[in-house]
Design an enzyme around this catalytic site. Sequence first.
Site, PDB file in Angstrom:
ATOM      1  N   ARG A 117       3.424  -8.377 -14.094  1.00 54.39           N
ATOM      2  CA  ARG A 117       2.169  -8.005 -13.550  1.00 54.39           C
ATOM      3  C   ARG A 117       1.974  -9.143 -12.404  1.00 54.39           C
ATOM      4  O   ARG A 117       2.228 -10.253 -12.720  1.00 54.39           O
ATOM      5  CB  ARG A 117       1.216  -8.217 -14.567  1.00 54.39           C
ATOM      6  CG  ARG A 117      -0.346  -7.906 -14.338  1.00 54.39           C
ATOM      7  CD  ARG A 117      -0.493  -6.447 -13.882  1.00 54.39           C
ATOM      8  NE  ARG A 117      -1.828  -5.916 -14.085  1.00 54.39           N
ATOM      9  CZ  ARG A 117      -2.410  -5.011 -13.277  1.00 54.39           C
ATOM     10  NH1 ARG A 117      -1.547  -4.119 -12.767  1.00 54.39           N
ATOM     11  NH2 ARG A 117      -3.599  -4.555 -13.466  1.00 54.39           N
ATOM     12  N   THR A 394       0.364   3.920  -7.715  1.00 55.23           N
ATOM     13  CA  THR A 394       1.325   3.276  -8.533  1.00 55.23           C
ATOM     14  C   THR A 394       2.457   4.219  -8.563  1.00 55.23           C
ATOM     15  O   THR A 394       2.235   5.465  -8.060  1.00 55.23           O
ATOM     16  CB  THR A 394       0.375   3.356  -9.861  1.00 55.23           C
ATOM     17  OG1 THR A 394      -0.318   2.544  -9.985  1.00 55.23           O
ATOM     18  CG2 THR A 394       1.530   2.878 -11.032  1.00 55.23           C
ATOM     19  N   THR A 412       3.174  -1.195  -9.239  1.00 56.10           N
ATOM     20  CA  THR A 412       1.930  -0.704  -8.390  1.00 56.10           C
ATOM     21  C   THR A 412       1.505  -1.797  -7.323  1.00 56.10           C
ATOM     22  O   THR A 412       1.942  -3.005  -7.351  1.00 56.10           O
ATOM     23  CB  THR A 412       0.613  -0.582  -9.525  1.00 56.10           C
ATOM     24  OG1 THR A 412      -0.308   0.036  -8.540  1.00 56.10           O
ATOM     25  CG2 THR A 412       0.262  -1.910 -10.148  1.00 56.10           C
ATOM     26  N   ASN A 414      -1.704  -1.322  -6.530  1.00 54.89           N
ATOM     27  CA  ASN A 414      -3.119  -0.615  -7.276  1.00 54.89           C
ATOM     28  C   ASN A 414      -3.686   0.380  -6.487  1.00 54.89           C
ATOM     29  O   ASN A 414      -3.122   1.533  -6.765  1.00 54.89           O
ATOM     30  CB  ASN A 414      -3.990  -2.027  -6.977  1.00 54.89           C
ATOM     31  CG  ASN A 414      -5.417  -1.621  -7.946  1.00 54.89           C
ATOM     32  OD1 ASN A 414      -5.408  -0.817  -8.765  1.00 54.89           O
ATOM     33  ND2 ASN A 414      -6.469  -2.054  -7.385  1.00 54.89           N
ATOM     34  N   ASP A 436      -8.343  -5.247 -10.402  1.00 55.01           N
ATOM     35  CA  ASP A 436      -8.333  -4.637 -11.839  1.00 55.01           C
ATOM     36  C   ASP A 436      -8.802  -5.761 -12.845  1.00 55.01           C
ATOM     37  O   ASP A 436      -9.137  -5.344 -14.205  1.00 55.01           O
ATOM     38  CB  ASP A 436      -6.688  -4.459 -12.309  1.00 55.01           C
ATOM     39  CG  ASP A 436      -6.413  -3.169 -11.975  1.00 55.01           C
ATOM     40  OD1 ASP A 436      -7.191  -2.135 -11.531  1.00 55.01           O
ATOM     41  OD2 ASP A 436      -5.100  -2.986 -12.184  1.00 55.01           O
ATOM     42  N   SER A 465      -4.386  -3.848 -17.064  1.00 57.12           N
ATOM     43  CA  SER A 465      -3.795  -2.780 -16.396  1.00 57.12           C
ATOM     44  C   SER A 465      -3.886  -1.347 -17.429  1.00 57.12           C
ATOM     45  O   SER A 465      -4.041  -1.542 -18.648  1.00 57.12           O
ATOM     46  CB  SER A 465      -2.275  -2.936 -16.209  1.00 57.12           C
ATOM     47  OG  SER A 465      -1.469  -1.871 -15.619  1.00 57.12           O
ATOM     48  N   GLY A 487      -4.114   5.379 -11.887  1.00 58.88           N
ATOM     49  CA  GLY A 487      -5.287   4.297 -12.076  1.00 58.88           C
ATOM     50  C   GLY A 487      -5.653   4.609 -13.606  1.00 58.88           C
ATOM     51  O   GLY A 487      -4.948   4.647 -14.485  1.00 58.88           O
TER      52      GLY A 487
END
Length: 589
Positions: A117, A394, A412, A414, A436, A465, A487
Amino acid sequence: MLKSIIATFAVIGAACAAQSSALAQTAAEASGANALISYPSLFHSVEADHGMVVAQDRLAAEVGRDMLKRGGNVVDAAVAAGFALAVTHPQAGNLGGGGFMLIKLADREDVIAIDFREMAPAGASRDMFLDEAGNVDNLRARFSHLSAGVPGTVMGLATALEKYGTMSLKDVMKPSIRLAEKGFPATAALADSLAEYKERFERDPSSLRYFLKDDGSAYARGEKIVQKDLARTLKAIAAKGAAGFYEGPVADLIVAEMRANGGLITHEDLKNYRAVERKAVTGEFRGFEIVSMPPPSSGGVHLIEMLNVLEGYDLKALGHNSADYLGLLVEAMRRAYADRSEYLGDPDFYEVPIAALLDEAYAKKLRGEISFRRASKSEDVRPGLGPRDESEETTHFSVMDAAGNAVAVTTTLNFTFGSSYSVDGAGFLLNNEMDDFSAKPGAPNGFGLIGDEANEIAPKKRPLSSMTPTIVMKDGKAILATGTPGGSTIINIVLQNILNILEFGMSPMQANAMPKVHHQWLPDRIITEPGVPVDAIHIMEERGFIFARDPDGALQQRAMGRTNTIMLQGGKLLGAPDPREPDGGAGAF
Ligand code: DON
């Protein structure tokens, strides 16, 4: 007359059985019985004997499949497909974003969970997206160089390959370098989405150069997209590993891009970035082991929390997508998303009460509050653990082989095309993952999700996430790999996919295709896909469930997620790209 013919046939037939059955077949054909071939199912998955990759882009799926064919393992295939998606699926495939990977190797008991991430730069601060009046400045949070977290994808893919793959980065990256350097023809869907985002690209000279033609117009279907700068970046990674991205000329370009545009990412941030192996979250549903992504994703925890609640009902007897079934789903979703808003965040910064949320007793407590006959109101539902001892884009791809090795990856930027800003000279888009985080308690992010302290911005923290790459196991063996973009809808889409397969016995293609529903606690409304039975909606409305409708009363419906699923059944692989994705494909052999 007929009788005598039959009698004659009977005599002759005794002497010549083969001829008689041929004649019988002819008689059946003559009656029209076999006039049309008929398959029992409406949906057909791709079948394979050896290996399969299912991705949102067919070229990338085939790149992964080719690694399997050459004797590479599922990790080699996943890493090759991941880099290819960065070239052929710029909407979400990426070098400038992040993601999560689950790996189940047949010769190991555990499932490996790699967290790559994005991370808040060291210069980030809690209130960085608030304006002078204390309100969230969404433009800054979503469409600026401040929106970018330190990218994790390159570290994640390189780490996975080094530790669990069998091939070299050079080998697995060759196809993506070729695709970037020589170009590939734009599919209709890619050409359309590049055209749709033209205005955003025009705001950034480098995105304009990378994603529109030299004359500034959009690519047409079939026109070749060549990405020379991206090819150079990929070559640096292939030659030097992750250091080719986090250090040296590519890092210099990223930092220069940040300095010139008010972004925060520094050389230190890049150099310090690490992919983290975490303990996967696990649960049980009807004798299957569900293994999914732990925090900083909320996906696995809430997927299992909802399955725990739903396991207490005979869902099959209620009927797929009946009002009763959907009512239960929505009540479980409402409670899981309420919990998400309060308890989930980066576990390196916040103690996430995973065990409490996944406790059977907690599922029982939630079941006690739920009835499909009467909707509860979101305003009455609070995050449910009680007071604590305080101290569009994503992409998911799945890989599996017949030996039961499996990889599920969701990555992703986003939003679709991330922040729409590219790193000048390096050829790739920057994520806007900082959105996020919860920029302010209770203020919704780009997906309408709210959060609090658990997910507030802090230097070097990873934003929460919803991505839910998931592997299902039976008797210690992987039998299913799945996941989706979407999402805030991701967790609910994966939930329904898993229920479709494990509870309702659907094939991957049917499970993907079935219309789905989404509820995220707040706002208190159900989003439906076209095809959710209208009768069920009417019954549920009488029971107090609220569906998203336009002022003129029309249901607000849209396609949600794109699930890429592979299953191992009776030694055969069955896989399916989601029919919602025009470019989706399976590479199989
Ligand atoms: O990590 C998350 O939950 C979001 N950034 C995912 C965004 C997403 O799925 C958008 N795609 N459709």
